[in-house]
Design a protein around this motif. Structure first.
Motif, PDB file in Angstrom:
ATOM      1  N   ALA A  44       0.854  -1.184   0.000  1.00 51.94           N
ATOM      2  CA  ALA A  44       0.000   0.000   0.000  1.00 51.94           C
ATOM      3  C   ALA A  44       0.894   1.241   0.000  1.00 51.94           C
ATOM      4  O   ALA A  44       1.998   1.229   0.542  1.00 51.94           O
ATOM      5  N   CYS A  45       0.403   2.306  -0.604  1.00 51.22           N
ATOM      6  CA  CYS A  45       1.156   3.552  -0.673  1.00 51.22           C
ATOM      7  C   CYS A  45       1.372   4.104   0.739  1.00 51.22           C
ATOM      8  O   CYS A  45       0.428   4.207   1.513  1.00 51.22           O
ATOM      9  N   PRO A  46       2.613   4.485   1.093  1.00 53.70           N
ATOM     10  CA  PRO A  46       2.863   5.037   2.423  1.00 53.70           C
ATOM     11  C   PRO A  46       2.191   6.380   2.646  1.00 53.70           C
ATOM     12  O   PRO A  46       1.950   6.769   3.792  1.00 53.70           O
ATOM     13  N   ASP A  47       1.878   7.113   1.592  1.00 51.70           N
ATOM     14  CA  ASP A  47       1.257   8.427   1.752  1.00 51.70           C
ATOM     15  C   ASP A  47      -0.270   8.343   1.813  1.00 51.70           C
ATOM     16  O   ASP A  47      -0.887   8.729   2.794  1.00 51.70           O
ATOM     17  N   CYS A  48      -0.877   7.833   0.736  1.00 50.93           N
ATOM     18  CA  CYS A  48      -2.341   7.864   0.647  1.00 50.93           C
ATOM     19  C   CYS A  48      -2.993   6.526   0.984  1.00 50.93           C
ATOM     20  O   CYS A  48      -4.203   6.456   1.130  1.00 50.93           O
ATOM     21  N   GLY A  49      -2.208   5.457   1.078  1.00 52.52           N
ATOM     22  CA  GLY A  49      -2.766   4.146   1.399  1.00 52.52           C
ATOM     23  C   GLY A  49      -3.387   3.438   0.214  1.00 52.52           C
ATOM     24  O   GLY A  49      -3.995   2.384   0.370  1.00 52.52           O
ATOM     25  N   GLY A  50      -3.244   3.994  -0.964  1.00 53.99           N
ATOM     26  CA  GLY A  50      -3.827   3.400  -2.159  1.00 53.99           C
ATOM     27  C   GLY A  50      -3.150   2.094  -2.545  1.00 53.99           C
ATOM     28  O   GLY A  50      -1.972   1.866  -2.254  1.00 53.99           O
ATOM     29  N   LEU A  51      -3.908   1.217  -3.184  1.00 56.02           N
ATOM     30  CA  LEU A  51      -3.372  -0.070  -3.610  1.00 56.02           C
ATOM     31  C   LEU A  51      -3.087  -0.118  -5.104  1.00 56.02           C
ATOM     32  O   LEU A  51      -2.632  -1.135  -5.607  1.00 56.02           O
ATOM     33  N   ARG A  52      -3.384   0.970  -5.819  1.00 57.81           N
ATOM     34  CA  ARG A  52      -3.107   1.004  -7.252  1.00 57.81           C
ATOM     35  C   ARG A  52      -1.696   1.521  -7.454  1.00 57.81           C
ATOM     36  O   ARG A  52      -1.388   2.662  -7.136  1.00 57.81           O
ATOM     37  N   HIS A  61       1.331   9.519  -6.998  1.00 55.58           N
ATOM     38  CA  HIS A  61       2.612   9.477  -7.714  1.00 55.58           C
ATOM     39  C   HIS A  61       3.824   9.435  -6.789  1.00 55.58           C
ATOM     40  O   HIS A  61       4.916   9.821  -7.187  1.00 55.58           O
ATOM     41  N   ARG A  62       3.656   8.957  -5.575  1.00 57.94           N
ATOM     42  CA  ARG A  62       4.797   8.760  -4.674  1.00 57.94           C
ATOM     43  C   ARG A  62       5.559   7.527  -5.146  1.00 57.94           C
ATOM     44  O   ARG A  62       4.979   6.516  -5.516  1.00 57.94           O
ATOM     45  N   VAL A  63       6.885   7.571  -5.088  1.00 52.96           N
ATOM     46  CA  VAL A  63       7.729   6.448  -5.467  1.00 52.96           C
ATOM     47  C   VAL A  63       8.448   5.959  -4.211  1.00 52.96           C
ATOM     48  O   VAL A  63       8.974   6.755  -3.452  1.00 52.96           O
ATOM     49  N   TRP A  64       8.441   4.632  -3.976  1.00 54.07           N
ATOM     50  CA  TRP A  64       9.110   4.061  -2.813  1.00 54.07           C
ATOM     51  C   TRP A  64       9.628   2.678  -3.143  1.00 54.07           C
ATOM     52  O   TRP A  64       9.205   2.042  -4.083  1.00 54.07           O
ATOM     53  N   SER A  65      10.563   2.244  -2.325  1.00 61.91           N
ATOM     54  CA  SER A  65      11.155   0.912  -2.503  1.00 61.91           C
ATOM     55  C   SER A  65      10.254  -0.113  -1.827  1.00 61.91           C
ATOM     56  O   SER A  65       9.901   0.053  -0.652  1.00 61.91           O
ATOM     57  N   PRO A  66       9.896  -1.192  -2.516  1.00 61.33           N
ATOM     58  CA  PRO A  66       9.044  -2.191  -1.887  1.00 61.33           C
ATOM     59  C   PRO A  66       9.770  -2.981  -0.801  1.00 61.33           C
ATOM     60  O   PRO A  66       9.137  -3.612   0.038  1.00 61.33           O
ATOM     61  N   ASN A  67      11.089  -2.935  -0.770  1.00 60.09           N
ATOM     62  CA  ASN A  67      11.863  -3.684   0.222  1.00 60.09           C
ATOM     63  C   ASN A  67      12.161  -2.875   1.469  1.00 60.09           C
ATOM     64  O   ASN A  67      12.598  -3.431   2.466  1.00 60.09           O
ATOM     65  N   ALA A  68      11.960  -1.570   1.433  1.00 55.57           N
ATOM     66  CA  ALA A  68      12.274  -0.716   2.582  1.00 55.57           C
ATOM     67  C   ALA A  68      11.206  -0.882   3.650  1.00 55.57           C
ATOM     68  O   ALA A  68      10.012  -0.887   3.367  1.00 55.57           O
TER      69      ALA A  68
END
Length: 77
Positions: free
Chosen positions: A39-47, A67-74
């Protein structure tokens, strides 16, 4: 019904619920339900989509809503 019948019925219902909960924990989760950490760390979206590029963002996840970008392993985003 007698008091013994009501008590027996209650024991059967509680036992059936306990067995159902135990089986639910035992069974593996469906692939569509296994969304932990996705899930997106900012908005919680699953898309989201996986970024494919030639730079340092390659392989990271991008939320399609904010449009937040994050590492799935972090841990923790």
């Amino acid at each position: 019904m007698s008091m013994v019948g009501i008590l027996l019925l209650a024991v059967v219902v509680v036992g059936a619920l306990a067995i159902g909960i135990a089986l639910q924990d035992w069974r593996p989760r469906h692939r569509w339900a296994d969304r932990t950490g996705r899930a997106c760390p900012d908005c919680g979206g699953l898309r989201m989509r996986t970024v494919v590029s030639g730079n340092r963002l390659n392989g990271m996840l991008e939320c399609r809503a904010c449009h937040r970008v994050w590492s799935p392993n972090a841990a923790g985003g």
